[in-house]
Scaffold this motif. Structure first.
Motif, PDB file in Angstrom:
ATOM      1  N   ASN A  73       7.716  -2.905   8.967  1.00  0.00           N
ATOM      2  CA  ASN A  73       6.864  -3.948   9.518  1.00  0.00           C
ATOM      3  C   ASN A  73       6.059  -4.609   8.403  1.00  0.00           C
ATOM      4  OD1 ASN A  73       3.997  -2.622   9.389  1.00  0.00           O
ATOM      5  ND2 ASN A  73       5.343  -1.039  10.224  1.00  0.00           N
ATOM      6  N   ARG A  74       5.508  -5.758   8.693  1.00  0.00           N
ATOM      7  CA  ARG A  74       4.846  -6.553   7.647  1.00  0.00           C
ATOM      8  C   ARG A  74       3.514  -5.977   7.184  1.00  0.00           C
ATOM      9  NH1 ARG A  74       4.841 -10.222  12.011  1.00  0.00           N
ATOM     10  NH2 ARG A  74       6.388 -11.477  10.908  1.00  0.00           N
ATOM     11  N   GLY A  75       2.972  -4.999   7.907  1.00  0.00           N
ATOM     12  CA  GLY A  75       1.691  -4.445   7.505  1.00  0.00           C
ATOM     13  C   GLY A  75       1.767  -3.033   6.947  1.00  0.00           C
ATOM     14  N   GLY A  76       2.974  -2.534   6.727  1.00  0.00           N
ATOM     15  CA  GLY A  76       3.121  -1.147   6.307  1.00  0.00           C
ATOM     16  C   GLY A  76       3.180  -0.947   4.808  1.00  0.00           C
ATOM     17  N   ALA A  77       3.393   0.322   4.421  1.00  0.00           N
ATOM     18  CA  ALA A  77       3.418   0.684   2.999  1.00  0.00           C
ATOM     19  C   ALA A  77       4.563   0.012   2.263  1.00  0.00           C
ATOM     20  CB  ALA A  77       3.518   2.206   2.858  1.00  0.00           C
ATOM     21  N   LEU A  78       5.725  -0.111   2.903  1.00  0.00           N
ATOM     22  CA  LEU A  78       6.864  -0.707   2.222  1.00  0.00           C
ATOM     23  C   LEU A  78       6.661  -2.200   1.998  1.00  0.00           C
ATOM     24  CD1 LEU A  78       9.834   1.163   3.907  1.00  0.00           C
ATOM     25  CD2 LEU A  78       8.906   1.490   1.614  1.00  0.00           C
ATOM     26  N   ALA A  79       6.022  -2.871   2.949  1.00  0.00           N
ATOM     27  CA  ALA A  79       5.711  -4.287   2.744  1.00  0.00           C
ATOM     28  C   ALA A  79       4.752  -4.462   1.579  1.00  0.00           C
ATOM     29  CB  ALA A  79       5.119  -4.888   4.015  1.00  0.00           C
ATOM     30  N   SER A  80       3.801  -3.542   1.456  1.00  0.00           N
ATOM     31  CA  SER A  80       2.867  -3.595   0.328  1.00  0.00           C
ATOM     32  C   SER A  80       3.588  -3.357  -0.994  1.00  0.00           C
ATOM     33  CB  SER A  80       1.765  -2.549   0.523  1.00  0.00           C
ATOM     34  OG  SER A  80       0.920  -2.477  -0.614  1.00  0.00           O
ATOM     35  N   LEU A  81       4.474  -2.357  -1.037  1.00  0.00           N
ATOM     36  CA  LEU A  81       5.213  -2.071  -2.261  1.00  0.00           C
ATOM     37  C   LEU A  81       6.125  -3.228  -2.656  1.00  0.00           C
ATOM     38  CD1 LEU A  81       6.199   1.683  -1.838  1.00  0.00           C
ATOM     39  CD2 LEU A  81       4.545   0.714  -3.435  1.00  0.00           C
ATOM     40  N   ALA A  82       6.638  -3.947  -1.667  1.00  0.00           N
ATOM     41  CA  ALA A  82       7.535  -5.065  -1.955  1.00  0.00           C
ATOM     42  C   ALA A  82       6.854  -6.172  -2.735  1.00  0.00           C
ATOM     43  CB  ALA A  82       8.105  -5.625  -0.649  1.00  0.00           C
ATOM     44  N   THR A  83       5.526  -6.215  -2.672  1.00  0.00           N
ATOM     45  CA  THR A  83       4.768  -7.210  -3.437  1.00  0.00           C
ATOM     46  C   THR A  83       3.963  -6.561  -4.567  1.00  0.00           C
ATOM     47  OG1 THR A  83       2.971  -7.094  -1.807  1.00  0.00           O
ATOM     48  CG2 THR A  83       4.626  -8.815  -1.509  1.00  0.00           C
ATOM     49  N   GLY A  84       4.340  -5.341  -4.928  1.00  0.00           N
ATOM     50  CA  GLY A  84       3.693  -4.668  -6.049  1.00  0.00           C
ATOM     51  C   GLY A  84       2.740  -3.574  -5.667  1.00  0.00           C
ATOM     52  N   GLY A  85       2.259  -3.570  -4.432  1.00  0.00           N
ATOM     53  CA  GLY A  85       1.375  -2.510  -3.971  1.00  0.00           C
ATOM     54  C   GLY A  85       0.093  -2.375  -4.755  1.00  0.00           C
ATOM     55  N   GLY A  86      -0.311  -3.464  -5.428  1.00  0.00           N
ATOM     56  CA  GLY A  86      -1.499  -3.388  -6.265  1.00  0.00           C
ATOM     57  C   GLY A  86      -1.303  -2.604  -7.549  1.00  0.00           C
ATOM     58  N   LEU A  87      -0.056  -2.284  -7.877  1.00  0.00           N
ATOM     59  CA  LEU A  87       0.258  -1.497  -9.067  1.00  0.00           C
ATOM     60  C   LEU A  87       0.833  -2.415 -10.133  1.00  0.00           C
ATOM     61  CD1 LEU A  87       2.011   1.424  -7.160  1.00  0.00           C
ATOM     62  CD2 LEU A  87      -0.317   1.434  -8.078  1.00  0.00           C
ATOM     63  N   SER A  88       0.210  -2.460 -11.291  1.00  0.00           N
ATOM     64  CA  SER A  88       0.647  -3.385 -12.339  1.00  0.00           C
ATOM     65  C   SER A  88       2.067  -3.092 -12.801  1.00  0.00           C
ATOM     66  CB  SER A  88      -0.317  -3.327 -13.533  1.00  0.00           C
ATOM     67  OG  SER A  88      -0.383  -2.010 -14.072  1.00  0.00           O
ATOM     68  N   SER A  89       2.498  -1.823 -12.731  1.00  0.00           N
ATOM     69  CA  SER A  89       3.851  -1.464 -13.161  1.00  0.00           C
ATOM     70  C   SER A  89       4.922  -2.098 -12.281  1.00  0.00           C
ATOM     71  CB  SER A  89       4.029   0.059 -13.151  1.00  0.00           C
ATOM     72  OG  SER A  89       3.266   0.677 -14.164  1.00  0.00           O
ATOM     73  N   LEU A  90       4.565  -2.421 -11.021  1.00  0.00           N
ATOM     74  CA  LEU A  90       5.538  -2.982 -10.089  1.00  0.00           C
ATOM     75  C   LEU A  90       5.386  -4.487  -9.911  1.00  0.00           C
ATOM     76  CD1 LEU A  90       5.528  -0.298  -7.223  1.00  0.00           C
ATOM     77  CD2 LEU A  90       6.959  -0.397  -9.267  1.00  0.00           C
ATOM     78  N   THR A  91       4.243  -5.027 -10.276  1.00  0.00           N
ATOM     79  CA  THR A  91       3.988  -6.446 -10.068  1.00  0.00           C
ATOM     80  C   THR A  91       4.928  -7.295 -10.918  1.00  0.00           C
ATOM     81  OG1 THR A  91       1.660  -5.998  -9.600  1.00  0.00           O
ATOM     82  CG2 THR A  91       2.243  -8.260 -10.186  1.00  0.00           C
ATOM     83  N   GLY A  92       5.515  -8.307 -10.304  1.00  0.00           N
ATOM     84  CA  GLY A  92       6.388  -9.226 -11.037  1.00  0.00           C
ATOM     85  C   GLY A  92       7.841  -8.813 -11.091  1.00  0.00           C
ATOM     86  N   LEU A  93       8.187  -7.658 -10.540  1.00  0.00           N
ATOM     87  CA  LEU A  93       9.577  -7.234 -10.517  1.00  0.00           C
ATOM     88  C   LEU A  93      10.304  -7.904  -9.346  1.00  0.00           C
ATOM     89  CD1 LEU A  93       9.167  -3.406 -11.223  1.00  0.00           C
ATOM     90  CD2 LEU A  93       9.863  -5.179 -12.835  1.00  0.00           C
ATOM     91  N   ASP A  94      11.608  -8.097  -9.499  1.00  0.00           N
ATOM     92  CA  ASP A  94      12.433  -8.597  -8.404  1.00  0.00           C
ATOM     93  C   ASP A  94      12.741  -7.434  -7.464  1.00  0.00           C
ATOM     94  OD1 ASP A  94      12.450 -11.097  -9.541  1.00  0.00           O
ATOM     95  OD2 ASP A  94      14.420 -10.852 -10.489  1.00  0.00           O
ATOM     96  N   VAL A  95      12.446  -7.609  -6.179  1.00  0.00           N
ATOM     97  CA  VAL A  95      12.558  -6.505  -5.227  1.00  0.00           C
ATOM     98  C   VAL A  95      13.575  -6.863  -4.141  1.00  0.00           C
ATOM     99  CG1 VAL A  95      11.316  -4.920  -3.717  1.00  0.00           C
ATOM    100  CG2 VAL A  95      10.131  -5.987  -5.651  1.00  0.00           C
ATOM    101  N   THR A  96      14.522  -5.945  -3.918  1.00  0.00           N
ATOM    102  CA  THR A  96      15.498  -6.097  -2.841  1.00  0.00           C
ATOM    103  C   THR A  96      15.485  -4.844  -1.979  1.00  0.00           C
ATOM    104  OG1 THR A  96      17.320  -5.172  -4.144  1.00  0.00           O
ATOM    105  CG2 THR A  96      16.984  -7.566  -4.266  1.00  0.00           C
ATOM    106  N   HIS A  97      15.988  -4.984  -0.753  1.00  0.00           N
ATOM    107  CA  HIS A  97      16.063  -3.812   0.125  1.00  0.00           C
ATOM    108  C   HIS A  97      17.276  -3.897   1.022  1.00  0.00           C
ATOM    109  CE1 HIS A  97      13.889  -6.714   2.728  1.00  0.00           C
ATOM    110  NE2 HIS A  97      14.468  -6.071   3.734  1.00  0.00           N
ATOM    111  N   GLN A  98      17.719  -2.733   1.472  1.00  0.00           N
ATOM    112  CA  GLN A  98      18.853  -2.638   2.384  1.00  0.00           C
ATOM    113  C   GLN A  98      18.745  -1.352   3.177  1.00  0.00           C
ATOM    114  OE1 GLN A  98      22.759  -2.850   0.554  1.00  0.00           O
ATOM    115  NE2 GLN A  98      23.801  -3.033   2.518  1.00  0.00           N
ATOM    116  N   VAL A  99      19.074  -1.419   4.458  1.00  0.00           N
ATOM    117  CA  VAL A  99      19.169  -0.243   5.318  1.00  0.00           C
ATOM    118  C   VAL A  99      20.645   0.095   5.469  1.00  0.00           C
ATOM    119  CG1 VAL A  99      18.741   0.695   7.621  1.00  0.00           C
ATOM    120  CG2 VAL A  99      17.043  -0.799   6.540  1.00  0.00           C
ATOM    121  N   MET A 100      20.986   1.378   5.315  1.00  0.00           N
ATOM    122  CA  MET A 100      22.386   1.796   5.361  1.00  0.00           C
ATOM    123  C   MET A 100      22.519   3.130   6.093  1.00  0.00           C
ATOM    124  SD  MET A 100      23.750   0.720   1.538  1.00  0.00           S
ATOM    125  CE  MET A 100      25.371   0.183   2.099  1.00  0.00           C
TER     126      MET A 100
END
Length: 236
Positions: A73-100
Motif C-alpha cells: 500500500n502507498r503508506g507502508g514500509a515498502l512504499a517508503s523504501l521505494a523512495t529512499g526511506g529517508g536513508l541517504s544510501s538508498l536515495t537516488g537509486l532506480d527502484v523496481t519491484h515484482q511479485v512472483m
C-alpha cells in the motif's frame, strides 16, 4: 525490490541495512526477509560480464498473495523504501519491484555449515518474453532444477514465475518472465560450484530452451536473513 545505481559503484552502508531490516521485520505477515548486497570482492563465475549487479535488493516472503498485496500500500514500509526511506544510501537509486510465485526444489544438504557467516545467493533473471510461456516453464521446471541440484554444496534452489498482482508502490513495476536463486555457504563455495563441470550440463540444457528474448543476467550477492519482529500483542 531492486535498487540499482545508474552510475555504478554505489554501496549501501551497514547502518542503512540495519534500518531496512527493522522496517521490513515489522511488516505484518511477512515470514522472512532477505537483504542482498554486492560482494566485496568479485566471485569467480561464468557470467562476470553481466556486471556488478544491483546496489541492493530485497526479497520478502508472505504466506499468500493477499498478505503480500496488503504490504504494497502507498503508506507502508515498502512504499517508503521505494523512495529512499529517508536513508541517504538508498536515495537516488532506480527502484523496481515484482511479485512472483516461489517454486522450491530439493537439495541434498539444506543446512548451512556451523559458523557460516557469509551466505551467498546467485540471483538470475530472464526478462523475456518467451514465444510460448507454457512451453518455456514446462521445459525449465522439468529439466533445469535437477541439474542445479548437482552443484557442489548448493543449499537452496528456488525458481520464481510470474503472477498478476496489484500494488500502490511508487517504484517501477517490472514483469520478468522468470527469476532463480541458488544459495551457498560463502562466495568461495559459490565460485567452486559455478566453475565446476556442472555448468557444462547447464549450458547443454540452455541451448534446448524454447525460444525466448531478453537474454538473462546473473549476480552473486551476499545474503542477510531478516526474521519477523516478535508480536507486540499481549496475551488475553
Amino acid at each position: 525490490m531492486t535498487f540499482s545505481d545508474p552510475a555504478g559503484g554505489r554501496r549501501v552502508r551497514s547502518e542503512a541495512l540495519n534500518a531496512v531490516a527493522v522496517l521490513i521485520g515489522a511488516i505484518p505477515q511477512m515470514t522472512e526477509g532477505l537483504l542482498f548486497t554486492p560482494l566485496e570482492e568479485a566471485a569467480d563465475h561464468p557470467y562476470k560480464a553481466d556486471g556488478p549487479g544491483p546496489a541492493f535488493a530485497l526479497q520478502l516472503r508472505f504466506p499468500d498473495l493477499l498478505a503480500c498485496e496488503a504490504a504494497l500500500n502507498r503508506g507502508g514500509a515498502l512504499a517508503s523504501l521505494a523512495t529512499g526511506g529517508g536513508l541517504s544510501s538508498l536515495t537516488g537509486l532506480d527502484v523496481t519491484h515484482q511479485v512472483m510465485l516461489t517454486r522450491s526444489f530439493p537439495v541434498d544438504v539444506a543446512e548451512h555449515h556451523p559458523g557460516t557467516a557469509t551466505p551467498c545467493s546467485y540471483l538470475v533473471h530472464y526478462p523475456g518474453p518467451a514465444e510460448d510461456m507454457n512451453a518455456w516453464n514446462l521445459h525449465y521446471l522439468e529439466h533445469h532444477p535437477s541439474i542445479m541440484r548437482t552443484f557442489p554444496n548448493v543449499r537452496q534452489i528456488e525458481i520464481y514465475t510470474r503472477i498478476d498482482w496489484v500494488d500502490q508502490l511508487p517504484s517501477q513495476r517490472v514483469e520478468h518472465m522468470q527469476r532463480n536463486k541458488l544459495v551457498f555457504d560463502s562466495p568461495a563455495a559459490l565460485s567452486h560450484a559455478l566453475t565446476s563441470d556442472v555448468i557444462t550440463r547447464m549450458r547443454a540444457d540452455f541451448v534446448k530452451f524454447p525460444p525466448f528474448a531478453g537474454g538473462n543476467k546473473h549476480f552473486p550477492m551476499l545474503t542477510r536473513v531478516v526474521r519477523p519482529a516478535p508480536s507486540q500483542d499481549m496475551p488475553s
